[in-house]
Every structure is written in structure tokens, then in C-alpha cells.
Scaffold this active site. Structure first.
Site, mmCIF file in Angstrom:
data_model
loop_
_atom_site.group_PDB
_atom_site.id
_atom_site.type_symbol
_atom_site.label_atom_id
_atom_site.label_comp_id
_atom_site.label_asym_id
_atom_site.label_seq_id
_atom_site.Cartn_x
_atom_site.Cartn_y
_atom_site.Cartn_z
ATOM 1 N N ASP A 147 0.907 -1.144 0.000
ATOM 2 C CA ASP A 147 0.000 0.000 0.000
ATOM 3 C C ASP A 147 0.946 1.193 0.000
ATOM 4 O OD1 ASP A 147 -1.471 2.242 0.694
ATOM 5 O OD2 ASP A 147 -2.993 1.047 1.701
ATOM 6 N N HIS A 148 1.079 1.853 -1.139
ATOM 7 C CA HIS A 148 2.171 2.824 -1.246
ATOM 8 C C HIS A 148 2.001 3.988 -0.260
ATOM 9 C CE1 HIS A 148 -0.612 4.768 -4.086
ATOM 10 N NE2 HIS A 148 -0.049 5.882 -3.686
ATOM 11 N N HIS A 189 -6.116 2.758 1.499
ATOM 12 C CA HIS A 189 -5.305 3.890 1.954
ATOM 13 C C HIS A 189 -5.895 4.592 3.181
ATOM 14 C CE1 HIS A 189 -3.277 3.102 -1.694
ATOM 15 N NE2 HIS A 189 -4.094 3.745 -2.498
#
Ligand code: NAD
Length: 485
Positions: free
Chosen positions: A177-178, A240
């Protein structure tokens, strides 16, 4: 500020989908920046593997072009670029067939870290895991990196976890999950657990509510068809915003280690209440003066009921947070690009200044992007004569000003995350049970609005979203914080 670069061990990194958009725009530039920073050892190698037919020289040229396009052309870095490109190689491979696998296996070196980055459509993840295994490339030193989306709902996420688990241990699976790789998101943990100041107040006794906003100015662009199958809930909230919620709400882990941190995040997700239908507002952006198409046009479906905006209110049923609502919102084509978490404290229990002084609450705002920093809104006396009039002023710290120019250009999330994969540190990656728990929370909401046949509310491009989202807070006697660039 002095930066410390600790070189990682030698590695073979295979990028499946090494010719794709994500590889060109994010993965290869991130590796190049780490190479320039001196973090990649001499022996590191990057092997692109994709279906398109290329020889190695053509791939090297593609890598060079990608770096020039997405990092920039800098004479000072010409030698570094040549040396970086020299470390790349290519194999034409079919994830679903037999082509290329023996050749790839022949390129793997014994005794060094092997990372396999799945930068391909999720439908291919299972095939890749199986073929890596069958072709004898899975060793104790091997790990796989899996891109989002991780499943479309709980059932598909579970199936994917099961498939990957047939070939790799959980300790070898890195679900990206950047957001977790962003410097400022990691800072959330530092702010909370590195300062005594906040912890005693960090609970429902002192916190009135928390707002998490991730606003984008872009529309769905060329991703319309993909996005229309997902929507803001699946594309942003389930992953996110959920991660931000976990970091802001979790109990202090005993140590900063992967399972200690992820255990605490999981407890938050599992303590989330089911969200009531009237606590969800979904929206779709409209066209802007013929300049930008509206959502439905961009998605290629004039009757689409997918949301490009969502706002919701949720509660965490545990001792720390019972009674404190969490308001989440995210959307496309909004007035500004801004990701902010605001912790809004309760009013002072009694005003010694009388009712005319008005109500004043402290607000701690953590800006994730742009202008990373924190602001604490405090109440002071308005200067000058005329009695005791109170006014709220910000104590503002922009990290770039406080920490110097280096912090103005923090490493891209992918730089941090890829190096963590090589180091074998899973702290900033999602564990399988976390992902499943997040879907278990999101699925009933999605099923609910489908069953009720709800259509998203239209909102003006360049606005703060649909009016109904304001009402969501107004009903509770609260207001959203402004969305500012
Ligand atoms: P893309 O379509 O640009 O590239 C796909 C790559 O997969 C190409 O290299 C192609 O050759 C390869 N490929 C396709 N079928 C193959 C097969 N059968 N065998 C071997 N290789 C095959 O896609 P992308 O935008 O780079 O996205 C890759 C993945 O990353 C997707 O899962 C996407 O959801 C995810 N992702 C992308 C972005 C982004 O910004 N592009 C952001 C987050 C997540």
C-alpha cells in the site's frame, strides 16, 4: 539534516510486467534513485519479465527512456544512468504459459535475496506464484511483492491469500500500500509514539472527533474503465484511508516490529462498527465548462452508479475511542489536492471568559501532502484593548522549513518500500488478515447501497464534494475542515 544510507544486500529483483506503466513510472525510477544514493550494491540486478518480445538491449533502452522521462535528464547523472542500466536484463515470459520460465530460472543466482515484483494484472498473481515455485525459483531468500488492488471484496481477497499461501509463507508476501511508504505517513507513528505530549489526550475523553481527508484534483483520466469497476470505496477507503485510520487510532505497539505493528492495526479494523447507510454519502463529479468530462463520460458509462467521492462516519468500539466519531472522505476532481488528518479536541469544559468569548477547540492537523507538516490550532487572546476576546491561531511546523531542504524532497514511497522488501522488513506492508478484515468492513456497505439501488449525488468539479457530505457533519453539530492546497 544528515541522511544515512545503509546499503542493502545483493539481490536479484524480477519485475513481472517490467514494461508496464507502473514499472516505468514508479518502480524503475525508485530503483534508480536508490542506486544514485548508494543504497544498491554492485552485485544488484534487475530483470524485467513481461509478455512483450524484446531483446535485452531493447529493454535497456526502454529503462533508460523511463528514467529520463520520470526522473529527468541530468548531465551529472549520465554515468550513474549508464551503470544502472548495465544492471538490467530482460526475459520475455508468459505468466500463463511455459515461455521464458527456464531462461528466467537460469538467470537466478544462488545465495542472494530474490524479489519477485508482481506488477501485472491481479488475475495473473496466482499463475506467477505457481510458476516461480514449479520452476524452482522459490527459496528461503525469495519474496514476492503484490500490487494493489488486493481483491475486489472479501471473497476474492481470501481466495488470493489462499493461492499465494500455497507457494509462499506469509513472511515472504509483501502487499504494497504505497501510502505506508510515504515519509509523512510513517511520521504519524513518530508523532504519536515519540512524543509524551499527545498520548494522554489521545482518547475519547479529550478528542471530539477525527477527520481524515484525501482530496484529489485529478479525475479518473484514462483509468475510467478500471475505476468504474472499483469506485472510491474500493480504490481508496478500504486500503489507503483505512491504513491512515489504523495508524491514528491504534494502541502503541510494544516495539516497532512488523507483527507488533500489524497486530495493533488489525485490532482497530476489527473494532470498527458497521457503518449505517445514512452515514455514507457517495458522489460523482460533473463536467467542468466543457473543459473536463464528467465522471460518467470519463468512465464510458452514461448510467454508471460508481462513486468518485465518498464521505462516511464510523466508530471504533474500544475503550480508547468509544464515542469519538471518525469522519473519512476522499474524492476526485475536488477543489485542491490535499491529504490531511485533523484531530479535533473537545472544547474546554468551562469558559471563564463568559459566553461572548465563543467556543474554541484545539485542532492538531497532520498534513500528509502537499507541504508535509503539522499545525496545532491554539486559542489566545486577541491582541489590543477591548477586553478578553479570544482568537484561534496556528502553531505551524512545515517539515521542510524545520528540517532543511533535504526533507523538501523526501524519497518516493516506492524507494522506501522496495528497499524494505530487500531488507526483509514487512512493517510497512499489509498482512493478509488485515486486508481481509478491511474487506469484511467494506463489503456490507457496498452490498447495502447496491441492494438499495442508490445513485451517487452529483457534485461540481472543483468543489468540496456533494452538499450532503456537509449535512453528515452538520447533523452532529460539526463542520468539515476546509480543503486547502
Ligand atoms: P500495464 O498494463 O501498463 O502493464 C502490464 C504489464 O504486464 C506489461 O508489462 C505486460 O507486458 C505484462 N503482462 C500482461 N500480460 C502478461 C502475461 N500473460 N505474462 C507476462 N506479462 C504480462 O499495467 P500497470 O499500470 O503497469 O499495472 C500493473 C499492476 O500494478 C496492476 O495490477 C495495477 O492494478 C497495479 N497498479 C498500477 C498503478 C499505476 O500507477 N500504473 C498503481 C497502483 C497499482
Amino acid at each position: 539534516m544528515v541522511s544515512r544510507v545503509i546499503p542493502v544486500e545483493p539481490f536479484d529483483l524480477v519485475i513481472f510486467g517490467g514494461t508496464g506503466d507502473l514499472a516505468r513510472r514508479k518502480i524503475l525510477p525508485a530503483l534508480f534513485r536508490r542506486f544514485c544514493a548508494g543504497q544498491m550494491p554492485e552485485e544488484a540486478r534487475i530483470i524485467g519479465a513481461a509478455r512483450s518480445e524484446h531483446d535485452t538491449d531493447e529493454y535497456k533502452a526502454m529503462v533508460r527512456d523511463a528514467i529520463v522521462e520520470f526522473v529527468g535528464e541530468d548531465d551529472a547523472q549520465a554515468d550513474a544512468l549508464a551503470a544502472f542500466v548495465d544492471r538490467t536484463d530482460y526475459v520475455t515470459i508468459d505468466a500463463r504459459g511455459t515461455d521464458g520460465w527456464v531462461e528466467l530460472a537460469g538467470k537466478m543466482r544462488e545465495g542472494c535475496v530474490r524479489a519477485f515484483y508482481f506488477s501485472v494484472a491481479p488475475a495473473l498473481f496466482g499463475d506467477l506464484a505457481e510458476r516461480i515455485h514449479v520452476n524452482g525459483m522459490a527459496t528461503d531468500q525469495s519474496r514476492i511483492v503484490v500490487e494493489k488492488p488486493f481483491g475486489h471484496d472479501l471473497a476474492t481477497a481470501r481466495a488470493l491469500n489462499d493461492t499465494l499461501a500455497q507457494h509462499f509463507d506469509e513472511g515472504q508476501i509483501y502487499r504494497i500500500d504505497h501510502y505506508l511508504g510515504k515519509e509523512t505517513v510513517q511520521n504519524l507513528m513518530a508523532i504519536r509514539f515519540g512524543n509524551m505530549l499527545f498520548e494522554p489526550l489521545w482518547n475519547s475523553q479529550y478528542v471530539d472527533h477525527i477527520q481524515i481527508t484525501v482530496a484529489e484534483t485529478v479525475g479518473v483520466g484514462g483509468r475510467g474503465e478500471y475505476y468504474d469497476k472499483a469506485g472510491a470505496m474500493r480504490d481508496m477507503v478500504q486500503n489507503h484511508l483505512m491504513q491512515l485510520l489504523c495508524l491514528i487510532a491504534m494502541e502503541p505497539p510494544a516495539k516497532f516490529d512488523p507483527d507488533a505493528v500489524r497486530d495493533e492495526k488489525l485490532k482497530v479494523i476489527r473494532a470498527l462498527d458497521e457503518v449505517e447507510p445514512h452515514h455514507i454519502v457517495r458522489g460523482q463529479y460533473e463536467a467542468l465548462d466543457g473543459e473536463h468530462p464528467g465522471y460518467r463520460e470519463a468512465a464510458g458509462d452514461p448510467r454508471s452508479s460508481t462513486e468518485s467521492y465518498i464521505a462516511l462516519k464510523t466508530h471504533i468500539s474500544n475503550w480508547r475511542w468509544a464515542g469519538t466519531p471518525f469522519y473519512l472522505r476522499t474524492g476526485k476532481r475536488l477543489v485542491a489536492r490535499s491529504s490531511v488528518i485533523s484531530v479535533v479536541f473537545k472544547d474546554a469544559p468551562h469558559s471563564i471568559f463568559g459566553p461572548e468569548a465563543g467556543r474554541h477547540a484545539n485542532v492538531l492537523s497532520i498534513r500528509l501532502q502537499p507541504n508535509e507538516g503539522i499545525t496545532l490550532q491554539v486559542t489566545i487572546k486577541e491582541p489590543g484593548p477591548g477586553g478578553m476576546r479570544l482568537v484561534d491561531v496556528p502553531l505551524d511546523m512545515t517539515f521542510a522549513e524545520a528540517l532543511g531542504p533535504e526533507s523538501d524532497d523526501p524519497p518516493d514511497a516506492y524507494e522506501r518500500l522496495i528497499m524494505d522488501v530487500i531488507r526483509g522488513n514487512q512493517t510497512l506492508f499489509m498482512r493478509g488478515d488485515e486486508v481481509e478484515a478491511a474487506w469484511a468492513w467494506a463489503d456490507p456497505m457496498i452490498a447495502g447501497w447496491k441492494a438499495r439501488g442508490e445513485v451517487p449525488k452529483p457534485y461540481e468539479s472543483g468543489s468540496v464534494g456533494p452538499d450532503q457530505a456537509d449535512q453528515l457533519l452538520r447533523r452532529d453539530g460539526r463542520v468539515w475542515r476546509g480543503i486547502k492546497p
